[in-house]
Scaffold this motif. Structure first.
Motif, short mmCIF file in Angstrom:
data_model
loop_
_atom_site.label_atom_id
_atom_site.label_comp_id
_atom_site.label_asym_id
_atom_site.label_seq_id
_atom_site.Cartn_x
_atom_site.Cartn_y
_atom_site.Cartn_z
N VAL A 9 19.55 -15.07 -1.41
CA VAL A 9 20.86 -15.59 -1.80
C VAL A 9 21.85 -15.36 -0.66
O VAL A 9 22.65 -16.23 -0.32
N LEU A 55 26.95 -22.92 -3.90
CA LEU A 55 25.53 -22.64 -3.71
C LEU A 55 24.68 -23.74 -4.34
O LEU A 55 23.62 -24.10 -3.81
N HIS A 70 21.55 -17.94 1.95
CA HIS A 70 22.12 -19.23 1.56
C HIS A 70 23.65 -19.20 1.66
O HIS A 70 24.28 -20.18 2.09
N GLU A 94 22.57 -19.35 -7.90
CA GLU A 94 21.53 -19.90 -7.03
C GLU A 94 20.41 -20.54 -7.85
O GLU A 94 19.98 -21.66 -7.56
N SER A 121 22.71 -14.62 -8.18
CA SER A 121 21.33 -15.05 -8.42
C SER A 121 21.30 -16.17 -9.43
O SER A 121 20.55 -17.14 -9.30
N ALA A 138 21.82 -26.25 -2.54
CA ALA A 138 20.45 -26.47 -3.03
C ALA A 138 20.18 -27.97 -3.16
O ALA A 138 19.09 -28.45 -2.82
#
Lengths: 295, 295, 295, 295
Positions: A262, A282, A265, A183, A180, A286
């Protein structure tokens, strides 16, 4: 102590070395034998099967990539389960599902063997430097017997109680927290960069304000520097772990929408061919979604 | 220095006190005059309008709750803008939108005044204890002139460059990181608890593994202890800030699905009547969704 | 034809009735025998085990709740697989995982039996009224042989090809589309209601604009009227299905964040004790999150 | 009736034509005059400003792209507001924010003018073919006076009540339902395709099962055929609308996580340079995330 160890991957190698450093007598098994050979030179013995690694050992570590790999090493005619003596202990340090951990606890109990669930926190560098944090859950007596081994491989140990799978829940929750954060860092860096703030500058603020947490700072650096190779922890393994988190969450009836997001992704990253990058990628995904640099 | 300060809320009080402690000459303004009176006893002067607080000052801090509050204090016949001398500097420490920060930079420039965007990281306790981390962006000369003031109110300062709104982007990104972490913690605690791991135990592991990051540890403690009152930072303010993050993200064209999800949880919290709790109550909402204790 | 049918739940009952109506010779099996008895009066024979229901049949339908129920009915000493003659065909109409469907195709092939995957679209009312839409996938010859049976139970049939599990992918995708629509309707109704537009009024517009799609209109009515009992399709079954969607999506490497979000809402509904309501109660959960009426 | 019409874009052209077909006397205004000229040939008069289009008219339609475009046309020295006679009615058919609709209601009331909020459902083809569905909200007498005009431009009309902005809430909710469906379709097609089911086949099932809803079927066809150009409704306009949905949801305190997710995908589409494609390209973005064909 006479100790077996199954799995000489990125993590297992550091653990094996630290067990040797602490003076334990070690038998190692690895599917690809070549990876085991350097340890022969250091005084370990090489076993040809998991069963052989378990035979005569007081305790056997397993440190493998996932559920299927551990199942293959434990069950079947040449498996750990068939080699381990009554009263000897399986120390399971892989990041596996709560369900498999519960099954192992039951099967070892039935065979009169001990089972200590002992997943670890830390990347390969930490394993090598004896900087892992070790969790342990299982029968009190078993945990106490293997305590010297657990202390030999890390900087600290938390004992969680008698229910072995508790340690797996906590380990998976920890990996979820990390994912998390990675991300979130990815989204934050993308916003900063598209608003004209250099990743380097954002990283400096992050270090000042949120500092002192080695885990988060490390990932922020990896994202800021786009250092996704070689992978300390591959994106496809991250996908596996967050999948296990959601499996455990489903069983416990806990909605985890952040974890779900998450996971999607990570899944996208694997689907697009980036499964072997470090999971800090990750952050790059983004950035890509924001129209910044492509991976 | 002769300094004005507008806004004596939870954060402003600590800042005012530290400016006095550092020996500066202070004029304070607060909409509810009663909150200003204790500072009179400590040597500050009370102004009847923001304009009056600005008159004669070399620099004026504004530390208010949101965009409308700051707009009300700056613009209009009794506003800061009309009172500030040419060459004097507005130090804007509220967590406001990127758009308003850009507007303020333009309006002050047109009036021949300086504008330093200086949002801070830290909860009210940190403001009081001079433990804030201060960001600063604006014309170099302006930032240098007010540096002693910025150093008087926190434990450290990062200067971000000449574009004032950069500091707002970074501040908002930081609040987004915190909100994500709080949300993730909430989900992780809910999973642990429904899997039979006590919050207290999970907190101990968290402290060992992720430790040393005061921000995250603090929130983990609040969630584990269900200490949502009194609010250090109210959930409704968190909603405002994540709303501003998404506004900035929309303008910069950065998809932030994690931020969107967290915003919806904050919005649900406010809709269900919990807007005045500390925003660590995100953790309690996650627990509630999992069928655990209701808020 | 001589036909077996395993599973006389909400869906199975309608299918059984329509097979009888079409003049087929029917043997039924249900775990709770009492549910089978009404069909004896209508001319069906009752079998004591799935094996017995399969013995002598040209084709056997299975219409059960989930993977474990179907596995229990097919495998083992008293299972369908052991009773079905070589050349006879298993028609699998349950909503099951892609993985189980693939396993069934393989096992039946090995036993020299046919396997047609034939999931259906429609709620219990539709099953009763012969208004199901039937999918079918499997070896061409097998599908053709059972075509009269598939046409006897619904208003239409789509043949998807020779890979049996294709039909399961499409069925699961269809349920995902429905769940997304229900979830979206829930959010839209909540927004309308909190903005002062009566659910009844919103429903009228919906019917006018989006009309003519019986599925969506039906769910909009259920949400507008808060008719969540008795369940046509229970929320916990919806959770199971969207779980299967995500499992298939994981295997195919397809990120489905909308599906993930809907799954978390279904999981929350079950965790909070609403698993036996109709899955249109997703709408009520959206309302609850908005601070409207509690479930 | 003497009618003004401001905005001859994709939607406005169809409306203008249908007003002429119904025999009304029309004055049109468009920022780019060239687009107005074809209507001169058909008997309409061309106005040089919105004010001129409003002068002498009993009612004036506005059909523009967004809030800023409508504000520019209504307010200011050459705006509609200054040209409209007391008692004449502004029919606002743009998809605008709830907040602007409320402001318009107030300003027209103050000027002694009527305001009917009358957003429409339908793509440009529908506008041309008199197949729009029209919503209407405002003072009863005003709605009744313009009813013949509203009936002249669509296939049906729903009157929503006296609060003008209700119609905007419903229109935005409708667009949200469509966007959710498109997004869900995109995920479903991606899953089907990666599981070996051809888009064409999936579309056929969709048409059979969910059929008869022209809106959803239309979008499924666009996705299956990857027909994203020319745009019937541009992705960037979809982003605007879902942004307005979330704005309204924030004001009404309604968490809409599905809407948030869809918005982030639209925003990603725009950020990656696809803003001018039809918003059915959401489906292509889902495919891209799954590692299928790139846009």
């Amino acid at each position: 102590m006479k100790v077996g160890l199954i799995g000489l991957g990125n993590m297992g190698r550091g653990v094996a070395q630290n067990l040797l450093n602490a003076g334990h007598e070690l038998v190692v098994y690895n599917r690809t034998r070549a990876k085991a050979e350097p340890f022969q030179a250091k005084g370990a013995r090489i076993a040809g099967t998991p069963q052989e690694a378990a035979r005569g050992a007081e305790a056997v570590f397993s440190i493998l990539a996932d559920d299927p790999a551990l199942e293959a090493a434990v069950f079947g005619g040449e498996g750990l389960l068939s080699g381990l003596a009554r009263g000897a202990i399986h120390i399971s340090s892989s990041t596996i599902s709560v369900a498999l951990s519960e099954r192992l606890a039951a099967e070892h109990a039935q065979a009169g063997q001990g089972y200590v669930s002992a997943p670890v926190f830390g990347r390969p560098e930490a394993a090598e430097a004896k900087q892992l944090w070790v969790l342990a859950a299982g029968a009190k007596a078993d945990v106490e017997r293997v305590r010297p081994l657990l202390e030999a491989i890390g900087r600290g140990l938390t004992v969680l109680g008698e229910k072995a799978s508790s340690a797996n829940v906590v380990k998976l929750s920890g990996n979820f927290l990390i994912a998390s954060m990675v991300e979130a860092l990815g989204e934050a860096f993308a916003l900063a960069q598209k608003s004209g703030v250099e990743p380097k500058t954002f990283l400096e603020v992050f270090q000042s304000v949120f500092a002192k947490s080695p885990i988060f700072e490390r990932y922020a650096s990896l994202i800021a520097g786009r250092q996704f190779q070689p992978p300390g922890f591959a994106l496809r393994l991250g996908l596996k772990d967050i999948g296990l988190v959601l499996e455990a969450a489903g069983d416990a009836q806990v909605p985890m929408p952040l974890a779900s997001l998450v996971k999607d992704h990570l899944l996208g990253g694997v689907a697009q061919g980036h499964g072997e990058l470090d999971w800090s990628a990750l952050g790059a995904l983004a950035a890509e979604r924001a129209g910044l640099e492509k991976l």
